[in-house]
Design a protein around this motif. Structure first.
Motif, PDB file in Angstrom:
ATOM      1  N   LYS A 109      -0.419  27.534  -7.835  1.00  0.00           N
ATOM      2  CA  LYS A 109      -1.735  28.032  -8.267  1.00  0.00           C
ATOM      3  C   LYS A 109      -2.197  29.182  -7.373  1.00  0.00           C
ATOM      4  O   LYS A 109      -2.874  30.090  -7.838  1.00  0.00           O
ATOM      5  N   ILE A 161     -12.236  15.694   0.744  1.00  0.00           N
ATOM      6  CA  ILE A 161     -11.772  17.097   0.693  1.00  0.00           C
ATOM      7  C   ILE A 161     -12.864  17.979   0.077  1.00  0.00           C
ATOM      8  O   ILE A 161     -13.213  19.033   0.607  1.00  0.00           O
ATOM      9  N   GLU A 204      -2.731  24.652   3.583  1.00  0.00           N
ATOM     10  CA  GLU A 204      -2.022  23.395   3.329  1.00  0.00           C
ATOM     11  C   GLU A 204      -1.947  22.645   4.659  1.00  0.00           C
ATOM     12  O   GLU A 204      -1.424  23.174   5.641  1.00  0.00           O
ATOM     13  N   PRO A 205      -2.446  21.403   4.707  1.00  0.00           N
ATOM     14  CA  PRO A 205      -2.467  20.701   5.989  1.00  0.00           C
ATOM     15  C   PRO A 205      -1.107  20.151   6.441  1.00  0.00           C
ATOM     16  O   PRO A 205      -0.907  19.924   7.630  1.00  0.00           O
ATOM     17  N   VAL A 206      -0.193  19.924   5.489  1.00  0.00           N
ATOM     18  CA  VAL A 206       1.103  19.343   5.878  1.00  0.00           C
ATOM     19  C   VAL A 206       2.044  20.484   6.283  1.00  0.00           C
ATOM     20  O   VAL A 206       2.369  21.353   5.463  1.00  0.00           O
ATOM     21  N   LEU A 260     -10.126  10.087  -0.825  1.00  0.00           N
ATOM     22  CA  LEU A 260      -9.656  11.286  -0.109  1.00  0.00           C
ATOM     23  C   LEU A 260     -10.126  12.562  -0.823  1.00  0.00           C
ATOM     24  O   LEU A 260     -10.554  13.536  -0.188  1.00  0.00           O
ATOM     25  N   GLY A 286       2.354  26.321  -3.774  1.00  0.00           N
ATOM     26  CA  GLY A 286       1.854  27.681  -3.956  1.00  0.00           C
ATOM     27  C   GLY A 286       1.787  28.160  -5.395  1.00  0.00           C
ATOM     28  O   GLY A 286       1.520  29.341  -5.636  1.00  0.00           O
ATOM     29  N   ASP A 291      -7.166  21.680  -5.522  1.00  0.00           N
ATOM     30  CA  ASP A 291      -6.145  21.073  -6.373  1.00  0.00           C
ATOM     31  C   ASP A 291      -5.635  19.878  -5.574  1.00  0.00           C
ATOM     32  O   ASP A 291      -4.593  19.939  -4.928  1.00  0.00           O
ATOM     33  N   VAL A 292      -6.411  18.806  -5.623  1.00  0.00           N
ATOM     34  CA  VAL A 292      -6.308  17.734  -4.622  1.00  0.00           C
ATOM     35  C   VAL A 292      -5.067  16.858  -4.782  1.00  0.00           C
ATOM     36  O   VAL A 292      -4.546  16.719  -5.900  1.00  0.00           O
ATOM     37  N   PRO A 293      -4.614  16.246  -3.667  1.00  0.00           N
ATOM     38  CA  PRO A 293      -3.531  15.258  -3.798  1.00  0.00           C
ATOM     39  C   PRO A 293      -4.043  14.109  -4.672  1.00  0.00           C
ATOM     40  O   PRO A 293      -5.205  13.728  -4.550  1.00  0.00           O
ATOM     41  N   TYR A 318      -6.603  21.021   8.186  1.00  0.00           N
ATOM     42  CA  TYR A 318      -7.261  20.029   7.329  1.00  0.00           C
ATOM     43  C   TYR A 318      -8.603  20.590   6.860  1.00  0.00           C
ATOM     44  O   TYR A 318      -9.205  21.422   7.553  1.00  0.00           O
ATOM     45  N   CYS A 372      -5.775  23.126  -0.964  1.00  0.00           N
ATOM     46  CA  CYS A 372      -4.584  22.241  -0.955  1.00  0.00           C
ATOM     47  C   CYS A 372      -3.494  22.999  -1.705  1.00  0.00           C
ATOM     48  O   CYS A 372      -3.231  22.729  -2.874  1.00  0.00           O
ATOM     49  N   ALA A 373      -2.854  23.947  -1.052  1.00  0.00           N
ATOM     50  CA  ALA A 373      -2.174  24.997  -1.808  1.00  0.00           C
ATOM     51  C   ALA A 373      -0.664  24.843  -1.984  1.00  0.00           C
ATOM     52  O   ALA A 373      -0.098  25.514  -2.845  1.00  0.00           O
ATOM     53  N   ALA A 374       0.010  24.012  -1.170  1.00  0.00           N
ATOM     54  CA  ALA A 374       1.474  23.971  -1.274  1.00  0.00           C
ATOM     55  C   ALA A 374       1.914  23.250  -2.547  1.00  0.00           C
ATOM     56  O   ALA A 374       1.249  22.307  -2.962  1.00  0.00           O
ATOM     57  N   ARG A 426       5.160  21.584   4.289  1.00  0.00           N
ATOM     58  CA  ARG A 426       4.755  22.101   2.981  1.00  0.00           C
ATOM     59  C   ARG A 426       4.083  23.466   3.134  1.00  0.00           C
ATOM     60  O   ARG A 426       4.208  24.335   2.277  1.00  0.00           O
TER      61      ARG A 426
HETATM   62  C1  LIG Z   1      -1.412  18.757  -6.004  1.00  0.00           C
HETATM   63  S1  LIG Z   1      -0.732  19.346  -4.540  1.00  0.00           S
HETATM   64  C2  LIG Z   1      -1.150  21.039  -4.606  1.00  0.00           C
HETATM   65  C3  LIG Z   1      -0.287  21.846  -5.527  1.00  0.00           C
HETATM   66  C4  LIG Z   1      -0.550  23.337  -5.413  1.00  0.00           C
HETATM   67  N1  LIG Z   1      -1.950  23.636  -5.599  1.00  0.00           N
HETATM   68  C5  LIG Z   1       0.267  24.149  -6.392  1.00  0.00           C
HETATM   69  O1  LIG Z   1      -0.236  24.461  -7.490  1.00  0.00           O
HETATM   70  O2  LIG Z   1       1.421  24.490  -6.071  1.00  0.00           O
HETATM   71  C6  LIG Z   1      -1.825  18.761  -3.328  1.00  0.00           C
HETATM   72  C7  LIG Z   1      -1.546  19.239  -1.931  1.00  0.00           C
HETATM   73  O3  LIG Z   1      -2.560  18.687  -1.073  1.00  0.00           O
HETATM   74  C8  LIG Z   1      -1.966  18.427   0.181  1.00  0.00           C
HETATM   75  N2  LIG Z   1      -2.787  17.451   0.955  1.00  0.00           N
HETATM   76  C9  LIG Z   1      -2.432  16.225   1.400  1.00  0.00           C
HETATM   77  N3  LIG Z   1      -3.444  15.678   2.108  1.00  0.00           N
HETATM   78  C10 LIG Z   1      -4.439  16.571   2.136  1.00  0.00           C
HETATM   79  C11 LIG Z   1      -5.729  16.598   2.726  1.00  0.00           C
HETATM   80  N4  LIG Z   1      -6.194  15.583   3.438  1.00  0.00           N
HETATM   81  N5  LIG Z   1      -6.466  17.686   2.560  1.00  0.00           N
HETATM   82  C12 LIG Z   1      -6.019  18.742   1.830  1.00  0.00           C
HETATM   83  N6  LIG Z   1      -4.804  18.760   1.247  1.00  0.00           N
HETATM   84  C13 LIG Z   1      -4.030  17.699   1.386  1.00  0.00           C
HETATM   85  C14 LIG Z   1      -0.603  17.898  -0.181  1.00  0.00           C
HETATM   86  O4  LIG Z   1       0.279  17.990   0.920  1.00  0.00           O
HETATM   87  C15 LIG Z   1      -0.220  18.781  -1.366  1.00  0.00           C
HETATM   88  O5  LIG Z   1       0.516  19.886  -0.922  1.00  0.00           O
END
Ligand SMILES: C[S@@+](CC[C@H](N)C(=O)[O-])C[C@H]1O[C@@H](n2cnc3c(N)ncnc32)[C@H](O)[C@@H]1O
Length: 475
Positions: free
Chosen positions: A114, A210, A132-134, A206, A112, A176-178, A159, A108-110, A137
């Protein structure tokens, strides 16, 4: 700051009244500004105005004021990244536990933060896949990864379930989950508005989904790093407990110092090593300085990490052609395979080829290696990714160094005035010696090749550049 009643009641019970009072005092303060210097791009710069470094990451710096980062061309060149302090704890985790080359997935990288930190601290020879699934983002993630400049990265837009089905295996996975974002309350008023008990429960479910998918992509002996930016135990300790019971994950400790003021488990009866950063005051001392974050590390039983990646899928080569070019504009060009996909020319590090083939056959790749350019008639138009790469051959293009105001114009994708004597053709644009992108100089005018989606959208023009960095040899 007006906090939701249910949050107050739950959190005070979880933390106890003393810690909770410290948190309330912390939440009433403005967040600090931190940046993380890219050690591969920042070597010729000295940092100005740093109030100190981050205890667990020497390239992290704290500033008393928040400079207007957007208007600093060095940010866009990838010399540094704006990242709050607690998140940089990932460096401590990776440095302690990863000592040889690994293949890592950031699920879940966006945007970016981390991922780019992991990329610079992973041992040489490591490969990183950032997902990143979105979609929107994921584009921002791709931009930040390219600014970081390291070639051994793939960015995907999928996903976690698609990863599970793809059958790829990794040595290290970061989830690094939402989350419900309680740790962002003082930075982002919307996080307070959107908070509800219902959302905490939804996030927790969720997060387990993940992690369940990620766990299947983790090699036996591999490490899962689980993190959130929220305080409650449902999304934190209770999920770690679930990973231990349901998936048989084994919690792994991280070395910390007492003076860092990191808290352990707050769930009664659960004393596995977990790391919670609570922005809080003890007396008049801001004792953490970062934002809210929770991190835990779990090992999948059955072996040891630090082995070469295994990619178990069959390779199909979807429309990718290896090509030979007379010039590829890179240092160490022998370390790369050059591929043509449609009109795009991509340099894939040879060590990453099998991983790239496996990922590209099963998943949506947005970026990989170094995008060299696009074939247009007889020309190859050099790409932004090439300009920002650490391996760009600086002799390959004439260089036009721009003063501050022109550099901002360039980053807005406006017309710029190139220095007198700039030759015609493709020109590398630099600011304080750092590449920002390309122009095509036609003689009487030039075309700005900065990517439309990356441009600075504001029309504001500061009088002077933010003075975060100065060149070490500048008098
Ligand atoms: C906490 S943010 C990550 C921040 C990122 N790791 C950073 O340090 O910049 C969580 C990310 O998970 C994404 N996300 C949303 N739904 C998701 C899913 N079902 N599976 C994986 N990632 C998901 C979000 O769009 C968001 O970009």
């Amino acid at each position: 700051m007006k906090l939701p009643k249910e949050f107050e009641a739950y959190t005070e019970k979880l933390m106890g009244s003393e810690l909770y009072a410290q948190l309330l005092q912390g939440l009433a303060e403005e967040p600090h500004a931190f940046v993380r210097t890219n050690p591969f791009k920042g070597a010729s710069f000295a940092i100005c105005g740093s109030k100190g470094t981050v205890e667990w990451y020497e390239h992290g710096h704290w500033f008393a004021d928040r400079p207007n980062f957007t208007f600093d061309p060095l940010l866009h060149a990838g010399v540094y990244y704006v990242q709050e302090k607690s998140s940089m704890f990932l460096a401590q985790v990776l440095r302690q536990h990863i000592t040889g080359p690994v293949t890592m997935l950031d699920m879940c990288a966006a945007p970016g933060g981390k991922s780019t930190l992991a990329r610079v601290v992973l041992p040489a020879g490591s490969l990183l896949v950032c997902n990143e699934p979105v979609k929107q983002r994921a584009q921002v993630l791709s931009e930040n990864v390219q600014k970081c400049g390291i070639a051994e990265v793939i960015v995907t837009n999928n996903y976690p379930e698609e990863y599970r089905k793809a059958g790829l295996m990794f040595d290290v996975i970061l989830c690094d989950v939402p989350c419900s974002g309680e740790g962002m309350f003082r930075k982002d008023a919307n996080a307070i508005k959107e908070w509800s008990i219902g959302n905490v429960d939804k996030c927790s479910r969720l997060q387990r989904e993940i992690v369940r998918s990620a766990w299947e992509c983790l090699r036996p002996g591999g490490l899962l790093v689980y993190s959130t930016c929220t305080f409650n135990a449902k999304e934190n300790e209770e999920n770690v407990q679930w990973i231990c019971k349901e998936l048989k994950g084994e919690p792994v400790g991280v070395d910390i110092c007492k003076e860092w003021n990191i808290c352990g488990s707050l769930l009664s009866g659960f004393d596995a090593p977990v790391y919670r950063f609570i922005p809080r005051y003890v007396g008049d001392k801001d004792c953490v300085q970062g934002e809210g974050l929770f991190m835990a590390v779990l090992r999948k039983p059955g072996g040891k990490v630090d082995r070469k990646p295994s990619t178990t899928v069959k390779q199909q080569n979807k429309g990718r052609q290896p090509v030979k070019l007379n010039t590829i504009w890179l240092q160490n060009s022998d370390d790369f395979n050059i591929m043509q996909e449609g009109y795009s020319l991509i340099a894939i590090p040879k060590d990453m080829q099998s991983l790239y083939d496996a990922v590209a056959d099963k998943l949506r790749v947005l970026h990989a290696g170094i995008r060299l350019g696009e074939v247009k008639g007889k020309d190859i138009v050099p790409d932004q990714s090439l300009a920002l790469s650490l391996l760009l051959d600086r002799e390959a293009f004439p260089i036009a160094e721009l003063p501050y105001e022109q550099a901002i114009r360039f980053l807005r994708k406006e017309a710029v005035t190139l220095p007198i004597g700039t030759p015609k053709g493709f020109v590398l644009i630099t600011y304080m010696g750092m590449p920002l992108g390309f122009e095509k100089h036609l003689g009487s005018r030039s075309n700005n090749l900065y990517p439309q989606e990356w441009r600075i959208k504001s029309t504001y023009m500061p009088d002077v550049a933010p003075q975060l960095y100065k060149l070490i040899n500048d008098k």
